[in-house]
Design a protein around this motif. Structure first.
Motif, PDB file in Angstrom:
ATOM      1  N   VAL A 110       1.002  -1.201   0.155  1.00 16.58           N
ATOM      2  CA  VAL A 110      -0.044   0.015   0.047  1.00 16.58           C
ATOM      3  C   VAL A 110       0.847   1.392   0.136  1.00 16.58           C
ATOM      4  N   LEU A 111       1.941   1.329   0.687  1.00 11.30           N
ATOM      5  CA  LEU A 111       2.903   2.408   0.902  1.00 11.30           C
ATOM      6  C   LEU A 111       3.472   2.705  -0.359  1.00 11.30           C
ATOM      7  N   PHE A 112       3.930   1.803  -1.083  1.00 11.16           N
ATOM      8  CA  PHE A 112       4.636   1.680  -2.412  1.00 11.16           C
ATOM      9  C   PHE A 112       3.552   2.190  -3.421  1.00 11.16           C
ATOM     10  N   ALA A 113       2.365   1.852  -3.421  1.00 10.49           N
ATOM     11  CA  ALA A 113       1.330   2.665  -4.256  1.00 10.49           C
ATOM     12  C   ALA A 113       1.119   4.107  -4.009  1.00 10.49           C
ATOM     13  N   LEU A 114       0.962   4.366  -2.750  1.00 13.95           N
ATOM     14  CA  LEU A 114       0.936   5.803  -2.323  1.00 13.95           C
ATOM     15  C   LEU A 114       1.819   6.738  -2.906  1.00 13.95           C
ATOM     16  N   ARG A 115       3.398   6.338  -2.796  1.00 11.90           N
ATOM     17  CA  ARG A 115       4.458   6.755  -3.386  1.00 11.90           C
ATOM     18  C   ARG A 115       4.427   6.908  -4.989  1.00 11.90           C
ATOM     19  N   LYS A 116       3.934   5.851  -5.507  1.00 10.97           N
ATOM     20  CA  LYS A 116       3.575   5.770  -7.100  1.00 10.97           C
ATOM     21  C   LYS A 116       2.544   6.760  -7.574  1.00 10.97           C
ATOM     22  N   THR A 117       1.500   6.942  -6.890  1.00  5.72           N
ATOM     23  CA  THR A 117       0.414   7.448  -7.321  1.00  5.72           C
ATOM     24  C   THR A 117       0.009   8.811  -6.484  1.00  5.72           C
ATOM     25  N   GLY A 118       0.282   8.932  -5.522  1.00  5.74           N
ATOM     26  CA  GLY A 118      -0.168   9.967  -4.717  1.00  5.74           C
ATOM     27  C   GLY A 118      -1.585  10.044  -4.248  1.00  5.74           C
ATOM     28  N   ILE A 119      -2.372   9.093  -4.481  1.00  2.00           N
ATOM     29  CA  ILE A 119      -3.660   8.991  -4.317  1.00  2.00           C
ATOM     30  C   ILE A 119      -3.941   8.346  -2.774  1.00  2.00           C
ATOM     31  N   LYS A 120      -4.808   9.421  -2.029  1.00  3.33           N
ATOM     32  CA  LYS A 120      -4.949   9.023  -0.535  1.00  3.33           C
ATOM     33  C   LYS A 120      -6.297   8.445  -0.064  1.00  3.33           C
ATOM     34  N   ILE A 121      -7.201   8.291  -0.999  1.00  2.65           N
ATOM     35  CA  ILE A 121      -8.277   7.361  -0.902  1.00  2.65           C
ATOM     36  C   ILE A 121      -8.109   6.063  -1.289  1.00  2.65           C
ATOM     37  N   LEU A 122      -7.998   5.029  -0.180  1.00  2.00           N
ATOM     38  CA  LEU A 122      -7.421   3.680  -0.681  1.00  2.00           C
ATOM     39  C   LEU A 122      -8.945   2.835  -0.250  1.00  2.00           C
ATOM     40  N   GLN A 123      -9.268   2.153  -1.564  1.00  5.24           N
ATOM     41  CA  GLN A 123     -10.186   0.845  -1.248  1.00  5.24           C
ATOM     42  C   GLN A 123      -9.463  -0.399  -1.286  1.00  5.24           C
ATOM     43  N   LEU A 124      -9.590  -0.909  -0.049  1.00  6.52           N
ATOM     44  CA  LEU A 124      -8.788  -2.067  -0.023  1.00  6.52           C
ATOM     45  C   LEU A 124      -9.686  -3.250   0.150  1.00  6.52           C
ATOM     46  N   HIS A 125      -9.348  -4.235  -0.733  1.00 10.31           N
ATOM     47  CA  HIS A 125     -10.107  -5.465  -0.758  1.00 10.31           C
ATOM     48  C   HIS A 125      -9.170  -6.877  -0.109  1.00 10.31           C
ATOM     49  N   SER A 126      -8.497  -6.354   0.860  1.00  7.62           N
ATOM     50  CA  SER A 126      -7.558  -7.406   1.646  1.00  7.62           C
ATOM     51  C   SER A 126      -7.083  -6.531   2.878  1.00  7.62           C
ATOM     52  N   LEU A 127      -6.297  -7.147   3.588  1.00  7.54           N
ATOM     53  CA  LEU A 127      -5.690  -6.664   4.685  1.00  7.54           C
ATOM     54  C   LEU A 127      -6.423  -6.756   6.016  1.00  7.54           C
ATOM     55  N   SER A 128      -5.770  -7.041   6.959  1.00  9.60           N
ATOM     56  CA  SER A 128      -6.622  -7.311   8.266  1.00  9.60           C
ATOM     57  C   SER A 128      -6.750  -6.090   8.976  1.00  9.60           C
ATOM     58  N   PRO A 129      -7.717  -5.997  10.024  1.00 15.23           N
ATOM     59  CA  PRO A 129      -7.915  -4.899  10.812  1.00 15.23           C
ATOM     60  C   PRO A 129      -6.503  -4.200  11.480  1.00 15.23           C
TER      61      PRO A 129
END
Length: 232
Positions: free
Chosen positions: A67-86
């Motif tokens: 997720v952090l890698f994708a943030l650096r690549k896109t700068g998009i700060k609204i993340l819709q996740l279809h995985s990851l635990s609480p």
């Protein structure tokens, strides 16, 4: 009730949807999706938006570092996740609190929860767990443990129950209804949707083919009387 249009693959569709009144624009970076787009291409498509803060990155990451890698690549700060635990989501929110990186400031995390015709006790607990740690929950139809991209509709009574469970846990949680959403379905349940959900997620309901949006269907969608904007 706000509207997110997801599955963007072409610059002109990004512009058409935003100009028509879409509150959020979704880009899918999940390889199993027919609307999969590479992060580099998502970054390019985002630049066709007038308001880039409305971009949503849809992911199914293996871990928080992805997720952090994708943030650096896109700068998009609204993340819709279809995985990851609480727990992993709490870690991302912890980083946000301490502003470890400027790119991680003010993240909004939307967790997809797959449901089908009925809510099991385990599913109710899952909704509660994610409601405690996320900014929003998107309910999508689940098939073989996977949510999103099925085009199937959750029975409205089941969807309302799911939304109520989330909001009973945390009043500030935003709830989203996805899964085969179309102009016809929104019209048919407009009052219910407006009462129990903060926004709807539309994808295949405004397409001619996967990733190819239809301007007339989009225009019809935003012609629905009573479309309201509520602050995210």
């Amino acid at each position: 009730m706000k509207v997110k249009i997801c599955g963007m693959t072409r610059p002109k569709d990004v512009q058409i949807c935003e100009d028509a009144g879409a509150d959020f624009i979704g880009f899918i970076n999940i390889k199993r999706s027919k609307r999969f787009v590479e992060l580099e291409r998502i970054n390019e498509l985002k630049h066709f938006m007038k308001n880039k803060d409305r971009a949503v990155l849809v992911m199914e990451p293996e871990n928080a570092e992805e997720v952090l890698f994708a943030l650096r690549k896109t700068g998009i700060k609204i993340l819709q996740l279809h995985s990851l635990s609480p727990y992993e989501i709490k870690y991302l929110k912890w980083r946000d609190c301490f502003k470890i990186s400027p790119l991680e400031k003010d993240l909004k995390i939307v967790r997809a929860v797959g449901i089908s015709d009925k809510l099991s006790e385990d599913k109710k607990e899952e909704i509660k767990e994610f409601a405690r740690v996320c900014d929003a929950i998107i309910f999508d139809y689940e098939v073989e443990g996977k949510s999103g991209g099925t085009g199937r509709q959750i029975p409205i009574e089941t969807a309302v129950k799911a939304s109520k469970i989330a909001k009973n846990i945390k009043k500030s949680i935003k709830t989203v209804l996805a899964g085969g959403m179309s102009t016809e379905r929104i019209k048919g349940y407009e009052k219910i949707l407006d009462k129990y959900f903060d926004y709807v997620d539309v994808n295949s309901g405004v397409e001619d083919a996967p990733g190819i949006k239809n301007p007339l269907k989009i225009k019809e969608l935003f012609g629905i009387k009573g479309h309201l904007s509520i602050k995210y």
